[in-house]
Design a protein around this motif. Structure first.
Motif, mmCIF file in Angstrom:
data_model
loop_
_atom_site.group_PDB
_atom_site.id
_atom_site.type_symbol
_atom_site.label_atom_id
_atom_site.label_comp_id
_atom_site.label_asym_id
_atom_site.label_seq_id
_atom_site.Cartn_x
_atom_site.Cartn_y
_atom_site.Cartn_z
ATOM 1 N N ARG A 17 0.843 -1.185 0.000
ATOM 2 C CA ARG A 17 0.000 0.000 0.000
ATOM 3 C C ARG A 17 0.885 1.243 0.000
ATOM 4 N N ILE A 94 -6.939 -1.720 -6.903
ATOM 5 C CA ILE A 94 -7.676 -1.022 -5.853
ATOM 6 C C ILE A 94 -6.965 0.304 -5.616
ATOM 7 N N SER A 95 -7.448 1.343 -6.230
ATOM 8 C CA SER A 95 -6.727 2.612 -6.202
ATOM 9 C C SER A 95 -7.688 3.793 -6.306
ATOM 10 N N ALA A 96 -7.148 4.958 -5.978
ATOM 11 C CA ALA A 96 -7.927 6.194 -6.034
ATOM 12 C C ALA A 96 -6.977 7.363 -6.217
ATOM 13 N N THR A 134 -11.758 7.081 -8.609
ATOM 14 C CA THR A 134 -11.607 5.798 -7.932
ATOM 15 C C THR A 134 -11.758 4.675 -8.941
ATOM 16 N N TYR A 138 -11.972 -0.383 -6.239
ATOM 17 C CA TYR A 138 -12.025 0.436 -5.028
ATOM 18 C C TYR A 138 -13.486 0.692 -4.657
ATOM 19 N N GLU A 139 -14.299 1.031 -5.650
ATOM 20 C CA GLU A 139 -15.705 1.328 -5.402
ATOM 21 C C GLU A 139 -16.460 0.111 -4.882
#
Length: 216
Positions: A17, A94-96, A134, A138-139
């Motif tokens: 992360r 999984i990112s934003a 996003t 992620y959402e």
């Protein structure tokens, strides 16, 4: 471009992360012209005096050229931001991402015959852009954050919200975390939206008074 390829190499070799902070060094008309990225013409190269844009010399240029120069730099920034988000989307499922500007620009807005840039606070320099992106995963992992963000999108935000919102975006919390300052939380409370005046005092934007146009 070289800058985005370097960024991609960092993302590619990151397996844990991470929080990446990308500082875009202001909107640079010179950079757009040097790279042949002008879209609106005529454009111009502003006079630089000891590293500072000389607003007086800008009065000598055509108004449309100055505005085109700034708009071209916005397109260039858009290209850089889009490239960074595209890289993140490919390498980090999984990112934003969040983008925010530090100030706006006054290009003949208050005074149609003069340019102020951001030398003085005005309704044009104090309202700044903020947008969020996003990934689909992620959402799906944090549906409540997306729901709260949509519900809070018309609320009053200030720079005080950035720290808590970025931390909450990454699902990072601590004992004294103030959820009312995160736009991703259902308890979000409107920001007082402070700005610094010429005396370096924090003043609520609600008390902002439009300055009269100065004589030139």
């Amino acid at each position: 471009m070289q800058s985005t390829s370097h960024f991609e190499s960092v993302i590619f070799f990151s397996y844990n992360r991470y929080l990446y902070l990308v500082h875009v060094k202001r909107n640079m008309p010179n950079e757009c012209i040097r790279r042949g990225l002008t879209h609106l013409n005529p454009d111009f190269l502003p006079t630089i005096v000891t590293g500072v844009l000389n607003s007086h010399s800008c009065q000598l240029w055509r108004k449309d050229a100055i505005i085109n120069s700034y708009d071209n730099s916005i397109r260039y920034s858009d290209f850089i931001i889009d490239s960074a988000l595209s890289i993140i989307n490919v390498h980090a499922e999984i990112s934003a991402g969040m983008y925010v500007s530090d100030h706006g620009e006054d290009l003949f807005d208050r005074n149609p015959t003069a340019i102020d840039f951001h030398a003085r606070p005005s309704e044009h320099t104090l309202h700044v852009p903020l947008f969020l992106w996003t990934s689909e995963k992620y959402e799906s992992m944090f549906p409540s954050k997306k729901k709260n963000l949509i519900e809070n999108r018309s609320r009053k935000l200030g720079t005080e919200n950035i720290f808590y919102s970025v931390a909450d975006l990454g699902n990072v919390h601590f004992p004294s975390f103030d959820f009312t300052k995160s736009i991703f939380d259902s308890t979000f409370s409107d920001s007082p939206q402070l700005y610094y005046n010429d005396d370096q005092r924090a003043v609520p934007f609600s008390q902002f008074e439009i300055f009269p146009v100065a004589s030139r």
